[in-house]
Design a protein around this motif. Sequence first.
Motif, PDB file in Angstrom:
ATOM      1  N   THR A  78      93.664  11.619  19.131  1.00 36.47           N
ATOM      2  CA  THR A  78      93.376  13.030  18.852  1.00 36.47           C
ATOM      3  C   THR A  78      92.710  13.185  17.493  1.00 36.47           C
ATOM      4  OG1 THR A  78      95.615  13.313  17.967  1.00 36.47           O
ATOM      5  CG2 THR A  78      95.254  13.924  20.277  1.00 36.47           C
ATOM      6  N   THR A 129      92.109  20.559  20.417  1.00 37.06           N
ATOM      7  CA  THR A 129      93.074  20.699  21.505  1.00 37.06           C
ATOM      8  C   THR A 129      94.031  19.513  21.468  1.00 37.06           C
ATOM      9  OG1 THR A 129      91.751  19.453  23.107  1.00 37.06           O
ATOM     10  CG2 THR A 129      91.295  21.807  22.896  1.00 37.06           C
ATOM     11  N   THR A 165      94.923  17.683  23.845  1.00 38.93           N
ATOM     12  CA  THR A 165      94.593  16.680  24.853  1.00 38.93           C
ATOM     13  C   THR A 165      93.909  15.486  24.200  1.00 38.93           C
ATOM     14  OG1 THR A 165      94.282  18.430  26.490  1.00 38.93           O
ATOM     15  CG2 THR A 165      93.409  16.245  27.028  1.00 38.93           C
TER      16      THR A 165
END
Length: 220
Positions: A138, A167, A169
């Motif tokens: 990330t 984000t 994700t």
Amino acid sequence: MKVLVMKRLLPLITLLLCVNALPCQSSDIKEIQWDNLIPKLPAQDNPLAGLSEEEVDFIEYIIYLREFLPKEVTPENQEYYDEVNNALPELQKKDIDVDKIIADRRNRNSAVNTELDNQEIKLAGYLLPLDLSGNAVTDFLLVPYVGACIHTPPPPQNQIVYAVSATPTPYEVDELFKPVSVTGRLQVKSSSKELYLSDGSSDINIGYSLSVDRIEAYRP
């Protein structure tokens, strides 16, 4: 009655048609190259001008040792320290100040392009995870070439971007230095990150941060 209504609606219809006919506004995202991260600086005299190629190579070698040798002298690096200590007085006789050259280069390499601060940008480069233990990231370093920061002196800090996904994700990475194109908001923000390698760790100085909205595979 219908004619009267149409007459009253005609200006509105005309306005709507004109608005719909306007061309689409261009995106605010600015696609940049790595050179754009380097600010335009005044020209600087080359302190090694007029020297032979052999002399320049030797001085660059001494500069490299002076800058990147570990601070602690050990039996393994004593030979290199001796080379530096023997060379510095001889270079000073030729008015070549190695420490000043290093300081000047560091100052120029740390200069950032403030015009890009808080701009939405798109930049292609190579993704280097800060933690090499997993395949999902990330946050990572974006660098301009393969091999940067590993077993070689890192690029100047104005050529390193610390990228953080906007984000939660994670992005799947199946290789080191995966070529990617990233889009997001760039900030001029100096920082230092610890990069974990197979043979230890290294502190990397960084000139920019990027809040990443989109990551795409990129083919150089």
